[in-house]
Every structure is written in C-alpha cells, then in structure tokens.
Design a protein around this motif. Structure first.
Motif, mmCIF file in Angstrom:
data_model
loop_
_atom_site.group_PDB
_atom_site.id
_atom_site.type_symbol
_atom_site.label_atom_id
_atom_site.label_comp_id
_atom_site.label_asym_id
_atom_site.label_seq_id
_atom_site.Cartn_x
_atom_site.Cartn_y
_atom_site.Cartn_z
ATOM 1 N N VAL A 94 7.306 -8.846 10.567
ATOM 2 C CA VAL A 94 7.396 -9.804 9.554
ATOM 3 C C VAL A 94 7.270 -8.610 8.227
ATOM 4 O O VAL A 94 6.389 -7.937 8.053
ATOM 5 N N MET A 95 8.430 -8.876 7.348
ATOM 6 C CA MET A 95 8.647 -8.151 6.335
ATOM 7 C C MET A 95 8.806 -8.983 5.120
ATOM 8 O O MET A 95 9.408 -9.888 5.141
ATOM 9 N N GLY A 96 7.886 -8.529 4.159
ATOM 10 C CA GLY A 96 7.863 -9.313 2.660
ATOM 11 C C GLY A 96 7.743 -8.504 1.549
ATOM 12 O O GLY A 96 7.597 -7.312 1.641
ATOM 13 N N GLY A 97 7.842 -9.100 0.414
ATOM 14 C CA GLY A 97 7.653 -8.509 -0.750
ATOM 15 C C GLY A 97 6.662 -9.203 -1.641
ATOM 16 O O GLY A 97 5.809 -9.857 -1.216
ATOM 17 N N ALA A 98 6.658 -8.801 -2.729
ATOM 18 C CA ALA A 98 5.913 -9.291 -3.674
ATOM 19 C C ALA A 98 6.215 -10.941 -4.185
ATOM 20 O O ALA A 98 7.276 -11.293 -4.017
ATOM 21 N N LEU A 130 -3.638 -4.567 1.162
ATOM 22 C CA LEU A 130 -2.551 -3.574 0.837
ATOM 23 C C LEU A 130 -2.904 -2.821 -0.342
ATOM 24 O O LEU A 130 -3.238 -3.199 -1.484
ATOM 25 N N PRO A 131 -2.459 -1.638 -0.326
ATOM 26 C CA PRO A 131 -2.526 -0.713 -1.514
ATOM 27 C C PRO A 131 -1.688 -1.457 -2.484
ATOM 28 O O PRO A 131 -0.487 -1.730 -2.151
ATOM 29 N N GLN A 135 2.334 -3.504 -2.339
ATOM 30 C CA GLN A 135 2.476 -4.697 -2.646
ATOM 31 C C GLN A 135 3.806 -5.303 -2.845
ATOM 32 O O GLN A 135 4.353 -6.547 -2.578
ATOM 33 N N GLY A 136 4.933 -4.410 -3.447
ATOM 34 C CA GLY A 136 6.164 -4.742 -3.479
ATOM 35 C C GLY A 136 7.265 -4.910 -2.642
ATOM 36 O O GLY A 136 7.947 -5.777 -2.501
ATOM 37 N N GLN A 137 6.808 -4.193 -1.287
ATOM 38 C CA GLN A 137 7.411 -4.427 0.120
ATOM 39 C C GLN A 137 6.466 -3.943 1.129
ATOM 40 O O GLN A 137 5.741 -2.873 1.106
ATOM 41 N N TRP A 138 6.287 -4.967 2.116
ATOM 42 C CA TRP A 138 5.195 -4.702 2.991
ATOM 43 C C TRP A 138 5.660 -5.068 4.523
ATOM 44 O O TRP A 138 6.701 -5.803 4.512
ATOM 45 N N GLN A 147 -0.456 -1.639 17.617
ATOM 46 C CA GLN A 147 0.408 -0.977 16.615
ATOM 47 C C GLN A 147 0.241 -0.171 15.686
ATOM 48 O O GLN A 147 -1.123 -0.430 14.922
ATOM 49 N N VAL A 148 0.783 0.723 15.321
ATOM 50 C CA VAL A 148 0.583 1.414 13.987
ATOM 51 C C VAL A 148 0.766 0.555 12.864
ATOM 52 O O VAL A 148 1.675 -0.031 12.564
ATOM 53 N N GLY A 149 -0.043 0.883 11.777
ATOM 54 C CA GLY A 149 -0.008 0.002 10.468
ATOM 55 C C GLY A 149 -0.522 -1.209 10.485
ATOM 56 O O GLY A 149 -1.537 -1.456 11.346
#
Length: 191
Positions: A94-98, A130-131, A135-138, A147-149
C-alpha cells in the motif's frame, strides 16, 4: 390452486426476497459508501442527520463511531488496484503520499467490520507513526508473515478490507480525494 394461495405465496416470496436483498446490501455495503475512486469507496453523510437509511444501517452493523465529513473522511477498500478481492494469504504493498489532512490512519478489518486477530497485535498504521521525512511518500506492507518496515498482518487466510481515515481534511470534507491522492494497493503474490 386457489387465487388467494397464489397471492399468499407471491407475497411471502416477495417479502423474503426483499428482506434478503436488504440484508445483503447492508452487509456488502462499504461503510454505506456511494462513491468509488479506484479500489476505494466513500460517502459524505456519515455522522450527520442527512445520513441515508443504508448508511445508518451499515454504521450500526459495523459498530463504526462515524464522525461527520467535516471532521473525518472514511475510505474503504475491499479490492486491490486490479479489482481482485483482498486476500489474507497474499502480500500487498500500500503506497501513498501526503494527504490534505491533519493526520490519517490505515486499519485492517475482516469483511464483517471487526479487527482481524493476529499474534503481533497490530491493526493500524497512522501518519503520526511516520517520521517527517516519510510523510510525503510512504509504504505499508500487508502480509500474513512479519515484514520489514511498516506492516499490517492479515492474521489468517480469508478476505479482509482496509479503511483509511482522513482526519480534519483541509477542505472540511467538501470534496473527495482524487485517485492520485489515495494510496495504491498492489498485490505482490500469494502463498
């Protein structure tokens, strides 16, 4: 057959079919949503006097403590970006941004709206975890095994759903997020 018996049978069948259809519609309702944006669905009438009967029924069934759209927007996904049902034996990115909100959270539920039991006792990931640099891309991995992360465990095989809660939206809930703003859900493989 007597005419009254045909009417009685037809009436009972109509009531059963109608009630069954209503129950299916509420149970299948993605939080009472009305708008689809990619794999995500949403609605704006949660927590308001204007909520439809279906939205109220779905909220009551799932035990959701819904806030109005001015405070929180709810986005629900039961499929990945390719339209395949989310499956607990698969691995997803699951990939997102701000997002234009104060903060957000991503939570994994079973199809009935309950948190999925898992040995790690992890059910949600939020922007507060999130650091600032991320925040802009997670990226959050959803999988049955550690899982890692950032990881949300599926707990067991079977279907699941994701709910993205977007708290205090910049537009006060007036509009929907665009497909580009909402996270993508990509299946990487299944066990």
């Amino acid at each position: 057959m007597w005419p009254w018996a045909r009417y009685a049978i037809t009436g009972v069948a109509g009531i059963l079919i109608g009630a069954g259809g209503a129950v299916w519609s509420v149970r299948a309702g993605a939080l009472g949503s009305a708008t689809s944006i990619g794999p995500w669905t949403t609605g704006k009438d949660y927590g308001t006097a204007a909520a439809s009967a279906k939205t109220r029924a779905v909220v009551a069934l799932r035990g959701l403590l819904a806030l109005p759209a001015t405070e929180t927007r709810y986005y629900n996904a039961a499929t990945d970006d390719a339209g395949r049902p989310l499956d607990g034996k698969c691995r997803y990115l699951v990939m997102g941004g701000a997002l234009p909100v104060k903060w957000w959270s991503l939570t994994l539920y079973d199809p009935q709206g309950y948190l999925v039991a898992n040995p790690a006792n992890i059910w949600s990931i939020g922007s507060a975890a999130l650091p600032a640099a991320e925040q802009g891309q997670w990226l959050v991995t959803i999988a049955p095994d550690k899982q890692v992360g950032y990881w949300l465990p599926t707990g067991r095989p079977g279907r699941f759903e994701l709910t993205l809660r977007a708290y205090l939206p910049a537009d006060r809930g007036a509009g929907d997020f665009t497909r580009d703003q909402l996270p993508s859900i990509v299946r990487e493989g299944c066990a």
